[in-house]
Design a protein around this motif. Structure first.
Motif, PDB file in Angstrom:
ATOM      1  N   THR B 108       0.830  -1.205   0.000  1.00 15.32           N
ATOM      2  CA  THR B 108       0.000   0.000   0.000  1.00 15.32           C
ATOM      3  C   THR B 108       0.863   1.252   0.000  1.00 15.32           C
ATOM      4  O   THR B 108       0.622   2.194  -0.761  1.00 15.32           O
ATOM      5  CB  THR B 108      -0.914   0.016   1.246  1.00 15.32           C
ATOM      6  N   ALA B 109       1.872   1.238   0.841  1.00 14.46           N
ATOM      7  CA  ALA B 109       2.747   2.408   0.938  1.00 14.46           C
ATOM      8  C   ALA B 109       3.503   2.645  -0.367  1.00 14.46           C
ATOM      9  O   ALA B 109       3.638   3.785  -0.824  1.00 14.46           O
ATOM     10  CB  ALA B 109       3.717   2.239   2.106  1.00 14.46           C
ATOM     11  N   LEU B 110       3.967   1.572  -0.983  1.00 12.51           N
ATOM     12  CA  LEU B 110       4.665   1.711  -2.265  1.00 12.51           C
ATOM     13  C   LEU B 110       3.772   2.377  -3.298  1.00 12.51           C
ATOM     14  O   LEU B 110       4.206   3.216  -4.083  1.00 12.51           O
ATOM     15  CB  LEU B 110       5.101   0.338  -2.794  1.00 12.51           C
ATOM     16  N   GLY B 111       2.488   2.000  -3.275  1.00 17.32           N
ATOM     17  CA  GLY B 111       1.529   2.559  -4.222  1.00 17.32           C
ATOM     18  C   GLY B 111       1.318   4.053  -4.042  1.00 17.32           C
ATOM     19  O   GLY B 111       0.823   4.724  -4.945  1.00 17.32           O
ATOM     20  N   LYS B 112       1.660   4.560  -2.875  1.00  9.15           N
ATOM     21  CA  LYS B 112       1.463   5.984  -2.614  1.00  9.15           C
ATOM     22  C   LYS B 112       2.677   6.831  -2.988  1.00  9.15           C
ATOM     23  O   LYS B 112       2.624   8.056  -2.924  1.00  9.15           O
ATOM     24  CB  LYS B 112       1.124   6.202  -1.139  1.00  9.15           C
ATOM     25  N   LEU B 113       3.760   6.178  -3.324  1.00  7.49           N
ATOM     26  CA  LEU B 113       4.952   6.944  -3.706  1.00  7.49           C
ATOM     27  C   LEU B 113       4.807   7.466  -5.127  1.00  7.49           C
ATOM     28  O   LEU B 113       4.183   6.826  -5.962  1.00  7.49           O
ATOM     29  CB  LEU B 113       6.198   6.050  -3.670  1.00  7.49           C
ATOM     30  N   PRO B 114       5.408   8.611  -5.398  1.00 13.08           N
ATOM     31  CA  PRO B 114       5.514   9.039  -6.791  1.00 13.08           C
ATOM     32  C   PRO B 114       6.285   7.974  -7.578  1.00 13.08           C
ATOM     33  O   PRO B 114       7.186   7.335  -7.016  1.00 13.08           O
ATOM     34  CB  PRO B 114       6.323  10.335  -6.716  1.00 13.08           C
ATOM     35  N   ASP B 115       5.930   7.766  -8.835  1.00 15.08           N
ATOM     36  CA  ASP B 115       6.558   6.722  -9.642  1.00 15.08           C
ATOM     37  C   ASP B 115       8.085   6.785  -9.608  1.00 15.08           C
ATOM     38  O   ASP B 115       8.751   5.759  -9.528  1.00 15.08           O
ATOM     39  CB  ASP B 115       6.097   6.826 -11.105  1.00 15.08           C
ATOM     40  N   GLU B 116       8.611   7.998  -9.694  1.00 14.97           N
ATOM     41  CA  GLU B 116      10.069   8.135  -9.754  1.00 14.97           C
ATOM     42  C   GLU B 116      10.733   7.609  -8.482  1.00 14.97           C
ATOM     43  O   GLU B 116      11.797   7.021  -8.522  1.00 14.97           O
ATOM     44  CB  GLU B 116      10.482   9.600  -9.949  1.00 14.97           C
ATOM     45  N   GLN B 117      10.083   7.872  -7.363  1.00 15.34           N
ATOM     46  CA  GLN B 117      10.653   7.387  -6.098  1.00 15.34           C
ATOM     47  C   GLN B 117      10.484   5.882  -5.972  1.00 15.34           C
ATOM     48  O   GLN B 117      11.371   5.178  -5.490  1.00 15.34           O
ATOM     49  CB  GLN B 117       9.985   8.080  -4.911  1.00 15.34           C
ATOM     50  N   ARG B 118       9.319   5.389  -6.411  1.00 20.66           N
ATOM     51  CA  ARG B 118       9.076   3.957  -6.287  1.00 20.66           C
ATOM     52  C   ARG B 118      10.068   3.161  -7.125  1.00 20.66           C
ATOM     53  O   ARG B 118      10.664   2.197  -6.656  1.00 20.66           O
ATOM     54  CB  ARG B 118       7.636   3.618  -6.691  1.00 20.66           C
ATOM     55  N   GLU B 119      10.241   3.564  -8.382  1.00 19.73           N
ATOM     56  CA  GLU B 119      11.162   2.795  -9.219  1.00 19.73           C
ATOM     57  C   GLU B 119      12.583   2.850  -8.648  1.00 19.73           C
ATOM     58  O   GLU B 119      13.293   1.852  -8.655  1.00 19.73           O
ATOM     59  CB  GLU B 119      11.125   3.255 -10.679  1.00 19.73           C
ATOM     60  N   ALA B 120      12.961   4.001  -8.133  1.00 18.99           N
ATOM     61  CA  ALA B 120      14.331   4.129  -7.608  1.00 18.99           C
ATOM     62  C   ALA B 120      14.553   3.219  -6.409  1.00 18.99           C
ATOM     63  O   ALA B 120      15.552   2.500  -6.328  1.00 18.99           O
ATOM     64  CB  ALA B 120      14.617   5.586  -7.240  1.00 18.99           C
ATOM     65  N   VAL B 121      13.618   3.231  -5.488  1.00 15.16           N
ATOM     66  CA  VAL B 121      13.815   2.428  -4.281  1.00 15.16           C
ATOM     67  C   VAL B 121      13.721   0.938  -4.597  1.00 15.16           C
ATOM     68  O   VAL B 121      14.393   0.110  -3.979  1.00 15.16           O
ATOM     69  CB  VAL B 121      12.845   2.851  -3.142  1.00 15.16           C
ATOM     70  N   LEU B 122      12.934   0.572  -5.592  1.00 15.07           N
ATOM     71  CA  LEU B 122      12.831  -0.841  -5.972  1.00 15.07           C
ATOM     72  C   LEU B 122      14.099  -1.318  -6.677  1.00 15.07           C
ATOM     73  O   LEU B 122      14.581  -2.420  -6.424  1.00 15.07           O
ATOM     74  CB  LEU B 122      11.615  -1.073  -6.874  1.00 15.07           C
ATOM     75  N   LEU B 123      14.620  -0.488  -7.548  1.00 11.16           N
ATOM     76  CA  LEU B 123      15.828  -0.883  -8.283  1.00 11.16           C
ATOM     77  C   LEU B 123      17.015  -1.052  -7.348  1.00 11.16           C
ATOM     78  O   LEU B 123      17.755  -2.022  -7.426  1.00 11.16           O
ATOM     79  CB  LEU B 123      16.166   0.161  -9.367  1.00 11.16           C
ATOM     80  N   VAL B 124      17.166  -0.088  -6.443  1.00 13.85           N
ATOM     81  CA  VAL B 124      18.331  -0.112  -5.559  1.00 13.85           C
ATOM     82  C   VAL B 124      18.096  -0.982  -4.321  1.00 13.85           C
ATOM     83  O   VAL B 124      18.945  -1.762  -3.913  1.00 13.85           O
ATOM     84  CB  VAL B 124      18.721   1.325  -5.134  1.00 13.85           C
ATOM     85  N   GLY B 125      16.905  -0.838  -3.751  1.00 17.45           N
ATOM     86  CA  GLY B 125      16.650  -1.501  -2.479  1.00 17.45           C
ATOM     87  C   GLY B 125      16.215  -2.948  -2.600  1.00 17.45           C
ATOM     88  O   GLY B 125      16.293  -3.698  -1.632  1.00 17.45           O
ATOM     89  N   ALA B 126      15.739  -3.343  -3.773  1.00 17.72           N
ATOM     90  CA  ALA B 126      15.230  -4.700  -3.891  1.00 17.72           C
ATOM     91  C   ALA B 126      15.823  -5.462  -5.070  1.00 17.72           C
ATOM     92  O   ALA B 126      16.167  -6.630  -4.950  1.00 17.72           O
ATOM     93  CB  ALA B 126      13.702  -4.682  -4.006  1.00 17.72           C
ATOM     94  N   SER B 127      15.961  -4.813  -6.210  1.00 16.60           N
ATOM     95  CA  SER B 127      16.448  -5.521  -7.396  1.00 16.60           C
ATOM     96  C   SER B 127      17.956  -5.703  -7.407  1.00 16.60           C
ATOM     97  O   SER B 127      18.486  -6.434  -8.246  1.00 16.60           O
ATOM     98  CB  SER B 127      16.031  -4.790  -8.675  1.00 16.60           C
ATOM     99  N   GLY B 128      18.630  -5.010  -6.506  1.00 20.44           N
ATOM    100  CA  GLY B 128      20.060  -5.222  -6.368  1.00 20.44           C
ATOM    101  C   GLY B 128      20.939  -4.449  -7.332  1.00 20.44           C
ATOM    102  O   GLY B 128      22.091  -4.805  -7.534  1.00 20.44           O
TER     103      GLY B 128
END
Lengths: 75, 170
Positions: B108-128
């Protein structure tokens, strides 16, 4: 840019020394770990058939194109 | 076209789970995510010639997926801008108790982020990906990625743990 801390995980925050390191560690514990377990869950899901089928199709296409290329005319 | 091509399709297969994880967490919708992945794999195969051998194929595939997400879905919510201060002020409902934050809360929280922030945190924080790789995938500066990741993490913490997230754990 020098206004970013160079912590081990490259974590950001304008330099505030120790207190930003502390916040970073805390954010990583709160958010990083959660994100990673979400991802682990997603990665463990089976890839749906429609995607596997597509890949198999591409692979088969590749194979037949390659066979064609491997035999230019004859020898 | 060379004999590398079987390797290429194998690389597509190997990348499928991580592409899918990124797509699902980016869109929040499995169906759309699978469409995106399918589209990405098709495009990758069609444009295999533009892939430079020896470079990072995973980053290349993520770039394709990220760009098609951007063109298909991004336009809709232009209004969600990085207004950190304002957003923080609006966070009225203070989250779950510490320790009871579930993966659903994260989604839910991820869905509330602006797209630019969401993609950045996913790429760095999760996708490695490294900050440098993420910057290339997103087509922006490394410093921009860093600040997006950081703002994303703070926003997520606020959304999931409340405004006093800083005091949420010792």
């Amino acid at each position: 840019m020098t206004d970013f801390d160079k912590t081990k995980d490259g974590a950001v925050a304008p330099s505030k020394g120790a207190s930003s390191d502390r916040l970073d560690a805390k954010l990583d514990a709160l958010i990083g770990a959660k994100l990673r377990s979400y991802y682990d869950e997603l990665m463990a899901e089976p890839v749906p058939n429609r995607i596997l089928d597509l890949l198999a199709e591409l692979d088969a296409k590749e194979r037949s194109e390659q066979e064609r290329d491997d035999e230019p005319g004859h020898r | 076209m060379s004999g590398q091509n079987r390797d290429f399709t194998r690389a597509l297969l190997e990348s499928a789970p991580s592409l899918r994880a990124f797509a699902i967490s980016l869109t929040g919708q499995v169906e759309k995510a699978d469409d995106l992945v399918q589209d990405t794999l098709m495009r990758a195969w069609t444009h295999a010639d533009s892939f430079q051998e020896g470079t990072n194929i995973k980053a290349w595939l993520f770039t394709i997926l990220r760009n098609s997400f951007a063109s298909q879905y991004r336009k809709r919510k232009r209004e969600v801008e990085d207004a950190d201060g304002e957003m923080a002020a609006q966070l009225s409902t203070p989250a779950e108790q510490e320790g009871h934050v579930s993966l659903d809360d994260l989604k839910t929280a991820l869905g509330k982020l602006p797209d630019e922030q969401r993609e950045a945190v996913l790429l760095v924080g999760a996708s490695g990906f490294s900050y440098e790789e993420a910057a290339e995938i997103c087509g922006c500066a490394v410093g921009t990625v860093k600040s997006r990741v950081n703002r994303a993490r703070v926003r997520l913490a606020q959304l999931m743990y409340g405004e006093d997230w800083d005091g949420a754990i010792a």
